[in-house]
Scaffold this active site. Structure first.
Site, PDB file in Angstrom:
ATOM      1  N   ARG A  35     -39.284 -51.653 -17.825  1.00 47.31           N
ATOM      2  CA  ARG A  35     -37.920 -51.937 -18.291  1.00 47.31           C
ATOM      3  C   ARG A  35     -36.890 -51.216 -17.421  1.00 47.31           C
ATOM      4  O   ARG A  35     -35.837 -51.769 -17.110  1.00 47.31           O
ATOM      5  CB  ARG A  35     -37.766 -51.520 -19.758  1.00 47.31           C
ATOM      6  CG  ARG A  35     -36.389 -51.869 -20.310  1.00 47.31           C
ATOM      7  CD  ARG A  35     -36.294 -51.638 -21.795  1.00 47.31           C
ATOM      8  NE  ARG A  35     -36.405 -50.230 -22.136  1.00 47.31           N
ATOM      9  CZ  ARG A  35     -36.439 -49.757 -23.374  1.00 47.31           C
ATOM     10  NH1 ARG A  35     -36.398 -50.595 -24.399  1.00 47.31           N
ATOM     11  NH2 ARG A  35     -36.543 -48.465 -23.605  1.00 47.31           N
TER      12      ARG A  35
ATOM     13  N   GLU B 125     -28.955 -56.275 -33.563  1.00 52.10           N
ATOM     14  CA  GLU B 125     -29.812 -55.076 -33.546  1.00 52.10           C
ATOM     15  C   GLU B 125     -29.000 -53.934 -34.121  1.00 52.10           C
ATOM     16  O   GLU B 125     -27.902 -54.156 -34.642  1.00 52.10           O
ATOM     17  CB  GLU B 125     -30.307 -54.780 -32.121  1.00 52.10           C
ATOM     18  CG  GLU B 125     -29.194 -54.460 -31.132  1.00 52.10           C
ATOM     19  CD  GLU B 125     -29.718 -54.068 -29.744  1.00 52.10           C
ATOM     20  OE1 GLU B 125     -30.896 -53.762 -29.587  1.00 52.10           O
ATOM     21  OE2 GLU B 125     -28.885 -54.059 -28.819  1.00 52.10           O
TER      22      GLU B 125
ATOM     23  N   LEU C  14     -31.535 -55.428 -26.943  1.00 57.84           N
ATOM     24  CA  LEU C  14     -32.379 -54.728 -25.975  1.00 57.84           C
ATOM     25  C   LEU C  14     -33.851 -55.070 -26.208  1.00 57.84           C
ATOM     26  O   LEU C  14     -34.295 -55.092 -27.357  1.00 57.84           O
ATOM     27  CB  LEU C  14     -32.192 -53.207 -26.146  1.00 57.84           C
ATOM     28  CG  LEU C  14     -32.981 -52.350 -25.160  1.00 57.84           C
ATOM     29  CD1 LEU C  14     -32.288 -52.318 -23.802  1.00 57.84           C
ATOM     30  CD2 LEU C  14     -33.168 -50.936 -25.683  1.00 57.84           C
TER      31      LEU C  14
ATOM     32  N   LYS D  41     -30.636 -51.556 -20.203  1.00 57.65           N
ATOM     33  CA  LYS D  41     -30.508 -50.276 -20.909  1.00 57.65           C
ATOM     34  C   LYS D  41     -29.478 -49.428 -20.165  1.00 57.65           C
ATOM     35  O   LYS D  41     -29.795 -48.456 -19.476  1.00 57.65           O
ATOM     36  CB  LYS D  41     -31.870 -49.573 -21.038  1.00 57.65           C
ATOM     37  CG  LYS D  41     -31.892 -48.585 -22.216  1.00 57.65           C
ATOM     38  CD  LYS D  41     -33.302 -48.234 -22.604  1.00 57.65           C
ATOM     39  CE  LYS D  41     -33.370 -47.016 -23.514  1.00 57.65           C
ATOM     40  NZ  LYS D  41     -32.732 -47.151 -24.820  1.00 57.65           N
TER      41      LYS D  41
ATOM     42  N   TYR E  77     -30.765 -45.861 -18.268  1.00 63.15           N
ATOM     43  CA  TYR E  77     -31.545 -44.739 -18.786  1.00 63.15           C
ATOM     44  C   TYR E  77     -32.792 -45.247 -19.487  1.00 63.15           C
ATOM     45  O   TYR E  77     -32.959 -46.447 -19.716  1.00 63.15           O
ATOM     46  CB  TYR E  77     -30.692 -43.871 -19.718  1.00 63.15           C
ATOM     47  CG  TYR E  77     -30.435 -44.467 -21.088  1.00 63.15           C
ATOM     48  CD1 TYR E  77     -29.565 -45.528 -21.260  1.00 63.15           C
ATOM     49  CD2 TYR E  77     -31.088 -43.969 -22.218  1.00 63.15           C
ATOM     50  CE1 TYR E  77     -29.347 -46.073 -22.528  1.00 63.15           C
ATOM     51  CE2 TYR E  77     -30.866 -44.506 -23.484  1.00 63.15           C
ATOM     52  CZ  TYR E  77     -29.992 -45.557 -23.622  1.00 63.15           C
ATOM     53  OH  TYR E  77     -29.784 -46.102 -24.861  1.00 63.15           O
TER      54      TYR E  77
ATOM     55  N   HIS F  31     -13.840 -48.445  -7.557  1.00 61.86           N
ATOM     56  CA  HIS F  31     -14.713 -49.345  -8.304  1.00 61.86           C
ATOM     57  C   HIS F  31     -15.856 -49.990  -7.490  1.00 61.86           C
ATOM     58  O   HIS F  31     -16.964 -50.088  -7.984  1.00 61.86           O
ATOM     59  CB  HIS F  31     -13.892 -50.441  -8.984  1.00 61.86           C
ATOM     60  CG  HIS F  31     -13.086 -49.942 -10.150  1.00 61.86           C
ATOM     61  ND1 HIS F  31     -12.130 -48.957 -10.035  1.00 61.86           N
ATOM     62  CD2 HIS F  31     -13.111 -50.292 -11.458  1.00 61.86           C
ATOM     63  CE1 HIS F  31     -11.593 -48.720 -11.225  1.00 61.86           C
ATOM     64  NE2 HIS F  31     -12.169 -49.515 -12.110  1.00 61.86           N
TER      65      HIS F  31
ATOM     66  N   ARG G   8     -14.064 -41.648  -6.050  1.00 63.02           N
ATOM     67  CA  ARG G   8     -13.888 -42.632  -7.121  1.00 63.02           C
ATOM     68  C   ARG G   8     -13.201 -43.900  -6.642  1.00 63.02           C
ATOM     69  O   ARG G   8     -12.064 -43.884  -6.193  1.00 63.02           O
ATOM     70  CB  ARG G   8     -13.091 -42.026  -8.274  1.00 63.02           C
ATOM     71  CG  ARG G   8     -13.048 -42.957  -9.487  1.00 63.02           C
ATOM     72  CD  ARG G   8     -12.193 -42.402 -10.620  1.00 63.02           C
ATOM     73  NE  ARG G   8     -12.211 -43.304 -11.764  1.00 63.02           N
ATOM     74  CZ  ARG G   8     -11.495 -44.434 -11.850  1.00 63.02           C
ATOM     75  NH1 ARG G   8     -10.695 -44.780 -10.882  1.00 63.02           N
ATOM     76  NH2 ARG G   8     -11.597 -45.216 -12.911  1.00 63.02           N
TER      77      ARG G   8
HETATM   78  C1  PLP Z   1     -29.390 -50.560 -28.717  1.00 57.17           C
HETATM   79  C2  PLP Z   1     -30.845 -50.243 -28.834  1.00 57.17           C
HETATM   80  N1  PLP Z   1     -31.677 -51.188 -29.305  1.00 57.17           N
HETATM   81  C3  PLP Z   1     -33.003 -50.950 -29.444  1.00 57.17           C
HETATM   82  C4  PLP Z   1     -33.556 -49.714 -29.136  1.00 57.17           C
HETATM   83  C5  PLP Z   1     -35.046 -49.478 -29.316  1.00 57.17           C
HETATM   84  O1  PLP Z   1     -35.697 -49.456 -28.075  1.00 57.17           O
HETATM   85  P1  PLP Z   1     -37.064 -48.671 -27.852  1.00 57.17           P
HETATM   86  O2  PLP Z   1     -38.022 -49.159 -28.873  1.00 57.17           O
HETATM   87  O3  PLP Z   1     -37.468 -49.026 -26.460  1.00 57.17           O
HETATM   88  O4  PLP Z   1     -36.755 -47.210 -27.994  1.00 57.17           O
HETATM   89  C6  PLP Z   1     -32.730 -48.713 -28.629  1.00 57.17           C
HETATM   90  C7  PLP Z   1     -33.326 -47.423 -28.267  1.00 57.17           C
HETATM   91  O5  PLP Z   1     -32.746 -46.395 -28.255  1.00 57.17           O
HETATM   92  C8  PLP Z   1     -31.336 -48.972 -28.470  1.00 57.17           C
HETATM   93  O6  PLP Z   1     -30.515 -48.037 -28.001  1.00 57.17           O
END
Ligand code: PLP
Length: 285
Positions: free
Chosen positions: A52, A179, A203, A147, A33, A102, A100
């Site tokens: 990304r 993070e 991320l 993501k 996403y 895997h 369904r």
């Molecule tokens: C786990 C995580 N880290 C960092 C971020 C920040 O990313 P961005 O600046 O691209 O929104 C997000 C965004 O939702 C996130 O879910």
């Protein structure tokens, strides 16, 4: 901003869009996403988000049904149709619908959808109440640079933070701050900005990327390093970043005041720089 959905090429009001029960996004979180912010209906850092998205989709081997030019245009058109305002686009790509099982299906067509959602105007630099953080063990997988839709580790940590009176969970991987549940985290020590490198546990946030660029412009050292909670908590300033929050200063961490309980001067300057970028790119004031 009207809530419209683009689903596999068709635009409908939000309530009318439907995805099948056996969509692999629903059953396996088999998808990725993006969240893109728009200001006065102009998308911010759309190219960076598209890049990304392509990296995430490639990592999971899900083909994008549109190329970058087509997808960008479709997003811009949907935001335009929603009417002038502040908001975000949520975009989701899954491996599609198949009985369904895997293994990757032979026949499924990827499901691509995105919709707009209004957002309140974010805090002005230096304003707001400050974020309260709560530490949670980082028990997520080691591909956090993707993501992915699989956010259960993030959801549980966030809930734990909320139930402890905080706003956001900060992940601790062993001894190291990685993070937050939905944002990147930074601290300021002696005029330098520190954050964990992106990769298995972090991320590559787009807001993080803009902060790195701003630091370069402002001659502020941007240091990618693994810090312990103790090292971060002792810093002069702590802030978090995300597309929807922009930069948000941190007031408290595990119920202890950090950064003197106020927005730091460099945090504020970086946020002002961020707003300048928003203004330059979208024309929004
Ligand atoms: C786990 C995580 N880290 C960092 C971020 C920040 O990313 P961005 O600046 O691209 O929104 C997000 C965004 O939702 C996130 O879910």
């Amino acid at each position: 901003v009207a809530e419209l959905v683009w689903l596999n090429g068709k635009i409908t009001p939000f309530a009318q869009a439907r995805v099948g029960l056996e969509d692999r996004g629903f059953q396996f979180a088999d998808g990725v996403y993006e969240v893109v912010r728009f200001y006065r209906s102009r998308c911010f850092t759309l190219d960076e988000h598209m890049e990304r998205l392509e990296q995430s989709a490639t990592a999971l081997r899900i083909p994008l049904p549109l190329d970058r030019v087509q997808l960008k245009q479709a997003i811009i058109d949907l935001v335009d149709r929603g009417g002038e305002g502040e908001g975000m686009v949520y975009l989701q790509l899954t491996r599609g619908e198949a009985p369904r099982a895997h293994p990757f299906p032979d026949t499924a067509k990827p499901t691509l959808l995105f919709y707009t959602r209004p957002l309140p105007a974010p805090w002005r630099p230096g304003e707001g109440d400050g974020i309260k953080l709560f530490s949670a063990a980082d028990e997520r997988w080691k591909k956090c640079w993707i993501k992915s839709l699989a956010l259960l580790g993030n959801v549980l940590a966030k809930q734990q933070a909320i139930e402890n009176g905080a706003d956001e969970a900060v992940f601790i991987d062993g001894e190291i701050v990685t993070e937050c549940s939905a944002s990147n985290i930074f601290c300021v020590k002696r005029g330098s900005v520190y954050t964990h490198p992106v990769g298995p546990k972090v991320l590559p946030g787009i807001t993080r990327l803009v902060v790195a660029q701003l630091c370069k412009q402002m001659n502020v050292p941007f240091v990618e390093a693994a810090l312990t909670p103790r090292e971060m908590q002792a810093a002069e300033e702590i802030f978090i970043t995300s597309t929807t929050r922009e930069l948000a200063w941190v007031r408290e961490w595990d119920r202890k005041t950090v950064g003197g309980g106020k927005c730091g001067t460099l945090t504020k300057r970086l946020h002002e720089g961020y707003r300048d970028r928003v203004r330059a790119e979208t024309g929004a004031t």
